[in-house]
Design a protein around this motif. Structure first.
Motif, PDB file in Angstrom:
ATOM      1  N   ALA A   1       6.780 -14.417  -8.138  1.00 25.15           N
ATOM      2  CA  ALA A   1       5.564 -13.612  -8.265  1.00 25.15           C
ATOM      3  C   ALA A   1       5.358 -12.759  -7.018  1.00 25.15           C
ATOM      4  N   ILE A   2       5.592 -13.347  -5.854  1.00 27.21           N
ATOM      5  CA  ILE A   2       5.463 -12.596  -4.597  1.00 27.21           C
ATOM      6  C   ILE A   2       6.490 -11.469  -4.563  1.00 27.21           C
ATOM      7  N   ALA A   3       7.702 -11.779  -5.006  1.00 29.34           N
ATOM      8  CA  ALA A   3       8.763 -10.776  -5.015  1.00 29.34           C
ATOM      9  C   ALA A   3       8.431  -9.613  -5.939  1.00 29.34           C
ATOM     10  N   ILE A   4       7.690  -9.857  -6.983  1.00 32.08           N
ATOM     11  CA  ILE A   4       7.310  -8.797  -7.921  1.00 32.08           C
ATOM     12  C   ILE A   4       6.061  -8.061  -7.441  1.00 32.08           C
TER      13      ILE A   4
ATOM     14  N   ILE B   1       4.976  -3.829  -5.524  1.00 29.79           N
ATOM     15  CA  ILE B   1       3.962  -3.039  -6.232  1.00 29.79           C
ATOM     16  C   ILE B   1       2.811  -2.704  -5.286  1.00 29.79           C
ATOM     17  N   LEU B   2       2.353  -3.685  -4.533  1.00 27.76           N
ATOM     18  CA  LEU B   2       1.277  -3.442  -3.571  1.00 27.76           C
ATOM     19  C   LEU B   2       1.712  -2.455  -2.485  1.00 27.76           C
ATOM     20  N   ALA B   3       2.935  -2.611  -2.010  1.00 24.51           N
ATOM     21  CA  ALA B   3       3.445  -1.689  -0.984  1.00 24.51           C
ATOM     22  C   ALA B   3       3.503  -0.263  -1.524  1.00 24.51           C
ATOM     23  N   PHE B   4       3.976  -0.118  -2.732  1.00 27.08           N
ATOM     24  CA  PHE B   4       4.075   1.207  -3.350  1.00 27.08           C
ATOM     25  C   PHE B   4       2.688   1.811  -3.550  1.00 27.08           C
ATOM     26  N   ALA B   5       1.739   1.006  -3.991  1.00 28.58           N
ATOM     27  CA  ALA B   5       0.369   1.489  -4.205  1.00 28.58           C
ATOM     28  C   ALA B   5      -0.262   1.913  -2.880  1.00 28.58           C
ATOM     29  N   SER B   6      -0.026   1.132  -1.825  1.00 32.67           N
ATOM     30  CA  SER B   6      -0.567   1.489  -0.506  1.00 32.67           C
ATOM     31  C   SER B   6       0.035   2.787  -0.003  1.00 32.67           C
TER      32      SER B   6
END
Length: 144
Positions: free
Chosen positions: A8-11, A15-20
């Protein structure tokens, strides 16, 4: 359960990094647009500010004349050529902004001089700090 958490962390982490990153890019784009609008409006005012500065110098013409006259006892009269007035920055080694005023002495066509007058951060002109930018000369030769 540890495998599931790691998965879950790997997924979620990418996504969070890309959104930031996307939010940062949008923010930077807005800042750039705001700076462009501000600098464009400043450019529109630049000519008006220069006209105000020139009018101020013309009102204080005698101070410039007295300053040039004080450079040599050979100077009987000073003529200012307002059409040659320039606005410049000091360049790489001296980033201050100046108004460069030029003229002649003693009604001699082949004479010349230049005075640099600093412009303060608030766009005001600082006559108390004016300096000789170009030496006083007649036919290219400096006068004493």
């Amino acid at each position: 359960m540890k495998k599931r958490t790691k998965a879950a962390i790997a997924i979620v982490l990418p996504i969070l990094a890309f959104a930031s990153l996307g939010g940062y890019i949008i923010s930077q784009k807005r800042n750039h647009e705001e700076k462009t609008i501000i600098s464009t409006s400043k450019k529109g005012n630049k000519e008006a500010i220069r006209q105000q500065q020139l009018a101020y110098l013309k009102e204080h013409e005698q101070e410039i004349i007295d300053f040039v006259k004080a450079q040599s006892p050979k100077i009987e009269s000073v003529q200012i050529d307002w059409d040659q007035t320039q606005w410049s920055d000091g360049g790489l080694t001296n980033p201050e902004y100046y108004i460069n005023v030029f003229g002649r002495i003693n009604n001699i066509e082949e004479s010349g001089w230049g005075v640099d007058i600093p412009i303060n951060d608030d766009e005001s002109v600082d006559l108390e700090e004016m300096i000789m930018g170009d030496y006083i000369s007649i036919v290219g030769e400096p006068i004493a």
